[in-house]
Design a protein around this motif. Structure first.
Motif, PDB file in Angstrom:
ATOM      1  N   ARG A  34      35.513 119.307  25.594  1.00 53.83           N
ATOM      2  CA  ARG A  34      34.503 119.859  26.657  1.00 53.83           C
ATOM      3  C   ARG A  34      33.383 118.629  26.765  1.00 53.83           C
ATOM      4  O   ARG A  34      33.539 117.570  26.122  1.00 53.83           O
ATOM      5  CB  ARG A  34      33.874 121.037  25.912  1.00 53.83           C
ATOM      6  N   ASN A  35      32.474 118.725  27.793  1.00 46.84           N
ATOM      7  CA  ASN A  35      31.393 117.871  27.816  1.00 46.84           C
ATOM      8  C   ASN A  35      30.255 118.294  26.819  1.00 46.84           C
ATOM      9  O   ASN A  35      30.708 119.271  26.001  1.00 46.84           O
ATOM     10  CB  ASN A  35      30.793 117.819  29.462  1.00 46.84           C
ATOM     11  N   ARG A  36      29.379 117.623  26.797  1.00 48.95           N
ATOM     12  CA  ARG A  36      28.429 117.883  25.756  1.00 48.95           C
ATOM     13  C   ARG A  36      27.081 118.659  26.165  1.00 48.95           C
ATOM     14  O   ARG A  36      26.052 118.627  25.527  1.00 48.95           O
ATOM     15  CB  ARG A  36      28.007 116.669  24.962  1.00 48.95           C
ATOM     16  N   GLY A  45      28.978 122.783  25.728  1.00 50.51           N
ATOM     17  CA  GLY A  45      29.846 122.296  26.662  1.00 50.51           C
ATOM     18  C   GLY A  45      30.793 123.452  27.333  1.00 50.51           C
ATOM     19  O   GLY A  45      31.035 124.465  26.660  1.00 50.51           O
ATOM     20  N   ALA A  46      31.402 122.773  28.439  1.00 44.16           N
ATOM     21  CA  ALA A  46      32.431 123.554  28.984  1.00 44.16           C
ATOM     22  C   ALA A  46      33.663 122.563  29.392  1.00 44.16           C
ATOM     23  O   ALA A  46      33.309 121.110  29.518  1.00 44.16           O
ATOM     24  CB  ALA A  46      31.871 123.989  30.300  1.00 44.16           C
ATOM     25  N   ARG A  47      34.918 123.080  29.449  1.00 47.66           N
ATOM     26  CA  ARG A  47      36.233 122.201  30.026  1.00 47.66           C
ATOM     27  C   ARG A  47      35.908 121.873  31.402  1.00 47.66           C
ATOM     28  O   ARG A  47      36.029 122.747  32.169  1.00 47.66           O
ATOM     29  CB  ARG A  47      37.175 122.948  29.678  1.00 47.66           C
ATOM     30  N   LEU A  48      35.788 120.751  31.618  1.00 46.31           N
ATOM     31  CA  LEU A  48      35.455 120.319  33.072  1.00 46.31           C
ATOM     32  C   LEU A  48      36.813 120.789  34.133  1.00 46.31           C
ATOM     33  O   LEU A  48      36.519 121.009  35.153  1.00 46.31           O
ATOM     34  CB  LEU A  48      35.144 118.846  33.089  1.00 46.31           C
ATOM     35  N   ASP A  49      38.008 120.419  33.466  1.00 47.55           N
ATOM     36  CA  ASP A  49      38.857 120.962  34.369  1.00 47.55           C
ATOM     37  C   ASP A  49      39.245 122.334  34.684  1.00 47.55           C
ATOM     38  O   ASP A  49      40.024 122.798  35.550  1.00 47.55           O
ATOM     39  CB  ASP A  49      40.486 120.381  33.618  1.00 47.55           C
ATOM     40  N   ARG A  50      38.556 123.369  34.274  1.00 48.06           N
ATOM     41  CA  ARG A  50      38.177 124.673  34.378  1.00 48.06           C
ATOM     42  C   ARG A  50      37.276 125.062  35.132  1.00 48.06           C
ATOM     43  O   ARG A  50      36.785 126.309  35.360  1.00 48.06           O
ATOM     44  CB  ARG A  50      38.091 125.205  33.078  1.00 48.06           C
ATOM     45  N   ALA A  58      35.477 133.600  34.228  1.00 47.95           N
ATOM     46  CA  ALA A  58      34.340 133.858  33.565  1.00 47.95           C
ATOM     47  C   ALA A  58      35.059 134.146  32.175  1.00 47.95           C
ATOM     48  O   ALA A  58      35.701 135.358  31.829  1.00 47.95           O
ATOM     49  CB  ALA A  58      33.252 134.889  33.985  1.00 47.95           C
ATOM     50  N   LEU A  59      34.721 133.330  31.112  1.00 52.01           N
ATOM     51  CA  LEU A  59      35.252 133.746  29.766  1.00 52.01           C
ATOM     52  C   LEU A  59      33.942 133.495  29.044  1.00 52.01           C
ATOM     53  O   LEU A  59      32.998 132.854  29.187  1.00 52.01           O
ATOM     54  CB  LEU A  59      36.270 132.705  29.546  1.00 52.01           C
ATOM     55  N   GLU A  60      34.396 133.831  27.680  1.00 51.23           N
ATOM     56  CA  GLU A  60      33.215 133.771  26.725  1.00 51.23           C
ATOM     57  C   GLU A  60      33.127 132.383  26.149  1.00 51.23           C
ATOM     58  O   GLU A  60      34.476 131.580  26.242  1.00 51.23           O
ATOM     59  CB  GLU A  60      33.709 134.634  25.423  1.00 51.23           C
ATOM     60  N   CYS A  61      32.050 131.855  25.632  1.00 52.57           N
ATOM     61  CA  CYS A  61      32.031 130.455  25.308  1.00 52.57           C
ATOM     62  C   CYS A  61      33.006 130.047  24.118  1.00 52.57           C
ATOM     63  O   CYS A  61      33.447 128.993  23.992  1.00 52.57           O
ATOM     64  CB  CYS A  61      30.641 130.178  24.929  1.00 52.57           C
ATOM     65  N   GLN A  62      33.276 130.969  23.332  1.00 50.19           N
ATOM     66  CA  GLN A  62      33.972 130.772  22.119  1.00 50.19           C
ATOM     67  C   GLN A  62      35.761 130.532  22.774  1.00 50.19           C
ATOM     68  O   GLN A  62      36.348 130.034  21.635  1.00 50.19           O
ATOM     69  CB  GLN A  62      33.951 131.952  21.257  1.00 50.19           C
ATOM     70  N   ASP A  63      35.969 131.009  23.867  1.00 49.53           N
ATOM     71  CA  ASP A  63      37.211 130.775  24.483  1.00 49.53           C
ATOM     72  C   ASP A  63      37.758 129.303  24.589  1.00 49.53           C
ATOM     73  O   ASP A  63      36.741 128.583  25.023  1.00 49.53           O
ATOM     74  CB  ASP A  63      37.539 131.649  25.557  1.00 49.53           C
ATOM     75  N   ASN A  65      39.350 127.771  26.698  1.00 51.14           N
ATOM     76  CA  ASN A  65      39.420 127.662  28.039  1.00 51.14           C
ATOM     77  C   ASN A  65      38.114 127.560  28.659  1.00 51.14           C
ATOM     78  O   ASN A  65      38.210 127.878  30.264  1.00 51.14           O
ATOM     79  CB  ASN A  65      40.594 128.216  28.719  1.00 51.14           C
ATOM     80  N   TYR A  66      37.113 127.888  27.969  1.00 50.20           N
ATOM     81  CA  TYR A  66      35.755 128.070  28.747  1.00 50.20           C
ATOM     82  C   TYR A  66      35.512 127.064  29.651  1.00 50.20           C
ATOM     83  O   TYR A  66      35.464 125.947  29.393  1.00 50.20           O
ATOM     84  CB  TYR A  66      34.730 128.348  27.481  1.00 50.20           C
ATOM     85  N   GLY A  67      35.172 127.420  30.900  1.00 49.01           N
ATOM     86  CA  GLY A  67      34.884 126.377  31.971  1.00 49.01           C
ATOM     87  C   GLY A  67      33.500 126.364  32.515  1.00 49.01           C
ATOM     88  O   GLY A  67      33.058 125.901  33.258  1.00 49.01           O
TER      89      GLY A  67
END
Length: 120
Positions: A34-36, A45-50, A58-63, A65-67
């Motif tokens: 993820r980014n920071r 952070g979030a996964r930038l590709d998502r 929309a997913l929970e941060c703990q997932d 694949n959280y985008g």
């Protein structure tokens, strides 16, 4: 007559689209993807590709694949999207990301060529 590959072509390469996450992965946690950016308490952070505007979920941060909190919310994604939309590229090559499904923002640029996931 043949023309060498890449003749009269201008390339723009983003070798690292996630500098904060890349640095963290190199120095702290090799599995970090993820980014920071601190999104909320306990959510880093979030996964930038998502995070792009296509197929955002929309997913929970703990997932894993959280985008992010919303599509296009991350600064890196905003920059890349804006840069691509503002420039007249004849082709876009995306290497090793999740940006390659149908009807993506990149494909909607209506460019002559779109190449995805080319591995060398």
């Amino acid at each position: 007559m043949t023309t060498p590959i890449g003749h009269d072509v201008n390339y723009e390469i983003f070798p690292v689209a996630n500098p904060s996450g890349y640095d963290y992965a190199l120095t702290q946690d090799p599995a970090w993807i993820r980014n920071r950016r601190s999104i909320s308490a306990g959510c880093e952070g979030a996964r930038l590709d998502r995070n792009f505007n296509f197929q955002f979920r929309a997913l929970e941060c703990q997932d894993e694949n959280y985008g992010g909190p919303s599509a296009g919310s991350e600064p890196e994604v905003k920059f890349i999207t804006q840069h691509l939309m503002e420039n007249d590229f004849e082709a876009v090559v995306v290497v090793g990301t999740g940006l390659c499904s149908e009807n993506t923002d990149f494909q909607k640029l209506e460019k002559k060529y779109f190449h995805c996931n080319l591995y060398f």
